[in-house]
Design a protein around this motif. Sequence first.
Motif, mmCIF file in Angstrom:
data_model
loop_
_atom_site.group_PDB
_atom_site.id
_atom_site.type_symbol
_atom_site.label_atom_id
_atom_site.label_comp_id
_atom_site.label_asym_id
_atom_site.label_seq_id
_atom_site.Cartn_x
_atom_site.Cartn_y
_atom_site.Cartn_z
ATOM 1 N N PRO A 19 -8.391 0.956 -5.407
ATOM 2 C CA PRO A 19 -8.898 0.924 -4.311
ATOM 3 C C PRO A 19 -10.553 0.670 -3.917
ATOM 4 C CG PRO A 19 -7.483 2.686 -4.540
ATOM 5 C CD PRO A 19 -7.893 2.420 -5.923
ATOM 6 N N LEU A 20 -11.378 1.087 -5.099
ATOM 7 C CA LEU A 20 -12.652 0.623 -5.086
ATOM 8 C C LEU A 20 -12.836 -0.920 -5.029
ATOM 9 C CD1 LEU A 20 -13.799 3.383 -7.409
ATOM 10 C CD2 LEU A 20 -13.723 3.423 -5.037
ATOM 11 N N LEU A 21 -11.883 -1.618 -5.987
ATOM 12 C CA LEU A 21 -12.323 -2.916 -6.203
ATOM 13 C C LEU A 21 -11.558 -3.793 -4.851
ATOM 14 C CD1 LEU A 21 -10.876 -3.365 -9.893
ATOM 15 C CD2 LEU A 21 -13.360 -3.484 -8.771
ATOM 16 N N LEU A 22 -10.313 -2.995 -4.360
ATOM 17 C CA LEU A 22 -9.815 -3.835 -3.212
ATOM 18 C C LEU A 22 -10.664 -3.764 -1.870
ATOM 19 C CD1 LEU A 22 -6.049 -2.830 -3.522
ATOM 20 C CD2 LEU A 22 -6.977 -5.118 -3.973
ATOM 21 N N VAL B 125 -11.107 -6.598 1.804
ATOM 22 C CA VAL B 125 -10.761 -6.240 3.152
ATOM 23 C C VAL B 125 -11.582 -6.884 3.912
ATOM 24 C CG1 VAL B 125 -10.775 -4.362 4.989
ATOM 25 C CG2 VAL B 125 -9.773 -3.866 2.479
ATOM 26 N N PRO B 126 -12.787 -6.839 4.055
ATOM 27 C CA PRO B 126 -13.901 -7.866 4.938
ATOM 28 C C PRO B 126 -13.252 -9.153 5.058
ATOM 29 C CG PRO B 126 -15.291 -6.346 3.825
ATOM 30 C CD PRO B 126 -13.872 -6.318 3.052
ATOM 31 N N TRP B 127 -13.050 -9.817 3.649
ATOM 32 C CA TRP B 127 -12.701 -11.403 3.620
ATOM 33 C C TRP B 127 -11.319 -11.577 4.471
ATOM 34 C CZ3 TRP B 127 -8.530 -14.126 1.800
ATOM 35 C CH2 TRP B 127 -8.873 -15.295 1.506
ATOM 36 N N LEU B 128 -10.342 -10.447 4.140
ATOM 37 C CA LEU B 128 -9.172 -10.724 4.654
ATOM 38 C C LEU B 128 -9.231 -10.607 6.384
ATOM 39 C CD1 LEU B 128 -6.898 -8.928 2.283
ATOM 40 C CD2 LEU B 128 -6.844 -11.421 2.646
ATOM 41 N N ALA B 129 -9.871 -9.562 6.608
ATOM 42 C CA ALA B 129 -10.136 -9.348 8.070
ATOM 43 C C ALA B 129 -10.773 -10.437 8.950
ATOM 44 C CB ALA B 129 -10.973 -8.099 8.299
ATOM 45 N N SER B 130 -11.812 -11.085 8.143
ATOM 46 C CA SER B 130 -12.454 -12.178 8.885
ATOM 47 C C SER B 130 -11.296 -13.341 8.853
ATOM 48 C CB SER B 130 -13.537 -12.750 8.125
ATOM 49 O OG SER B 130 -14.267 -13.865 8.606
ATOM 50 N N TRP B 131 -10.602 -13.619 7.923
ATOM 51 C CA TRP B 131 -9.681 -14.580 8.225
ATOM 52 C C TRP B 131 -8.861 -14.589 9.131
ATOM 53 C CZ3 TRP B 131 -4.328 -15.169 7.259
ATOM 54 C CH2 TRP B 131 -3.790 -16.179 7.041
ATOM 55 N N ALA C 254 -9.527 1.889 4.354
ATOM 56 C CA ALA C 254 -10.257 1.327 3.078
ATOM 57 C C ALA C 254 -11.208 2.515 2.646
ATOM 58 C CB ALA C 254 -10.940 0.145 3.030
ATOM 59 N N THR C 255 -11.824 3.126 3.673
ATOM 60 C CA THR C 255 -13.034 4.046 3.491
ATOM 61 C C THR C 255 -12.071 5.574 3.032
ATOM 62 O OG1 THR C 255 -14.279 3.035 5.200
ATOM 63 C CG2 THR C 255 -14.684 5.382 4.576
ATOM 64 N N ALA C 256 -11.091 5.583 3.558
ATOM 65 C CA ALA C 256 -10.294 6.766 3.370
ATOM 66 C C ALA C 256 -10.126 6.846 1.616
ATOM 67 C CB ALA C 256 -9.124 7.269 4.053
ATOM 68 N N CYS D 55 -2.502 -5.365 2.053
ATOM 69 C CA CYS D 55 -3.760 -4.850 0.938
ATOM 70 C C CYS D 55 -4.334 -3.237 1.431
ATOM 71 C CB CYS D 55 -5.098 -5.666 1.656
ATOM 72 S SG CYS D 55 -6.713 -5.244 0.763
ATOM 73 N N CYS D 56 -3.915 -2.992 2.635
ATOM 74 C CA CYS D 56 -4.199 -1.537 3.179
ATOM 75 C C CYS D 56 -3.082 -0.750 2.587
ATOM 76 C CB CYS D 56 -4.165 -1.412 4.562
ATOM 77 S SG CYS D 56 -5.724 -2.214 5.435
ATOM 78 N N THR D 57 -1.813 -1.163 2.354
ATOM 79 C CA THR D 57 -0.713 -0.436 1.975
ATOM 80 C C THR D 57 -1.049 -0.349 0.405
ATOM 81 O OG1 THR D 57 0.984 -1.440 3.662
ATOM 82 C CG2 THR D 57 1.818 -0.587 1.636
ATOM 83 N N LEU D 58 -1.316 -1.332 -0.399
ATOM 84 C CA LEU D 58 -1.593 -1.176 -1.619
ATOM 85 C C LEU D 58 -2.891 -0.182 -1.953
ATOM 86 C CD1 LEU D 58 -0.979 -2.232 -4.574
ATOM 87 C CD2 LEU D 58 -2.617 -4.235 -4.321
ATOM 88 N N LEU D 59 -3.596 -0.224 -0.949
ATOM 89 C CA LEU D 59 -4.939 0.744 -0.935
ATOM 90 C C LEU D 59 -4.418 2.325 -0.929
ATOM 91 C CD1 LEU D 59 -7.632 -0.899 1.312
ATOM 92 C CD2 LEU D 59 -7.870 -0.123 -1.095
ATOM 93 N N LEU D 60 -3.517 2.480 -0.171
ATOM 94 C CA LEU D 60 -3.095 3.753 0.049
ATOM 95 C C LEU D 60 -1.909 4.313 -1.136
ATOM 96 C CD1 LEU D 60 -1.986 4.061 3.923
ATOM 97 C CD2 LEU D 60 -4.108 5.017 2.724
ATOM 98 N N ALA D 61 -1.223 3.327 -1.510
ATOM 99 C CA ALA D 61 -0.418 3.565 -2.529
ATOM 100 C C ALA D 61 -1.139 3.841 -4.191
ATOM 101 C CB ALA D 61 0.520 2.440 -2.937
ATOM 102 N N ALA D 62 -2.181 3.299 -4.111
ATOM 103 C CA ALA D 62 -3.044 3.202 -5.444
ATOM 104 C C ALA D 62 -3.524 4.798 -5.321
ATOM 105 C CB ALA D 62 -3.881 2.193 -5.478
ATOM 106 N N THR D 63 -4.195 4.902 -3.967
ATOM 107 C CA THR D 63 -4.764 6.344 -3.897
ATOM 108 C C THR D 63 -3.860 7.594 -4.169
ATOM 109 O OG1 THR D 63 -6.275 5.332 -2.190
ATOM 110 C CG2 THR D 63 -6.229 7.761 -2.323
ATOM 111 N N VAL D 64 -2.601 7.321 -3.757
ATOM 112 C CA VAL D 64 -1.618 8.449 -3.807
ATOM 113 C C VAL D 64 -1.116 8.583 -5.458
ATOM 114 C CG1 VAL D 64 0.817 9.118 -3.479
ATOM 115 C CG2 VAL D 64 -0.635 8.132 -1.537
#
Length: 296
Positions: free
Chosen positions: A8-11, A15-21, A42-44, A269-278
């Motif tokens: 999650p720290l790397l992903l 997030v800003p790049w994907l959100a901008s695109w 991402a912050t959580a 990307c957000c789903t992967l962030l949450l899954a990795a955190t869990v």
Amino acid sequence: MRTWVYLPLLLSAAVPWLASWAGARVSPAAAVRTAATAAAVATAAWVCCLSLLALTLFDDLPPLSAFDDRGLGLPEPVPGLVALAAAAVLAAGAVRLAREVARRRRVLRELRAVGCPHDGLLVADWAEPFAVAVPGRPGHLLVTSGMLRLLDGRERRVLFAHERSHLNRCHHRWVAVAAWSAALNPLLAPLAVQVAHAVERWADEDAAAEVGNRELVARTVAKAALAGDAKRLEPAMALHGSGVVARVRALQAPCPAGDRRVLAGLAACCTLLLAATVIAAGDFVSVAQAWLSQLS
């Protein structure tokens, strides 16, 4: 914890790049909601994973540290320096968040102290031209006499439509979420800028829909920007706020209807962030159980 806790720290950097695109291909309203939600997710994940890393410092404190000399093979999930660095990053983020909250409260107090509004509008007899939406319960518009003298009747209609959009859509909440997220997670700083720009685009589109003239809105935005000082009002939301040149160019073209399927990458990307955190949290629980078993 050796892999998933770092993901999650790397992903967060992606997030800003994907959100901008994605934001360039959907309506401003969809861009704001998606980017702010992604920032919160991402912050959580960022805070949770840094906290897990920092919590491994307890392994170096008594009574757990006493077991290291007995050759019991307690799990060592991360190096001590990494855990210490995570704790330092968390502390720095907390300080930045406190400063950001204090700054926003200070600006809001200053705007509310100007005077008492009547029917949702306060006209300040100041030569400096600016207008802002002041959130609250209820919120109101603050407009200076200098701004009213600068604009003609049709342009004033654009001004009021733009600022009412900020109030009615609660844009300050989306901007605050992005700003607070960026305070805790500095990798999201570009995303906070994107959200601040997108809420202005959202208000521009609402104003264009109300007055029915995109060219008029573009001209009003440019006129207000040349006369006003947007920096003085940050982080308040003003007609002459973030990214004026880009906003004027966008108003000279039709509003993008957008295909929300372009948001799939950001959602993944957000789903992967949450899954990795869990998964990282589950790994930490296993480590903590091994530690506690030595104390029982």
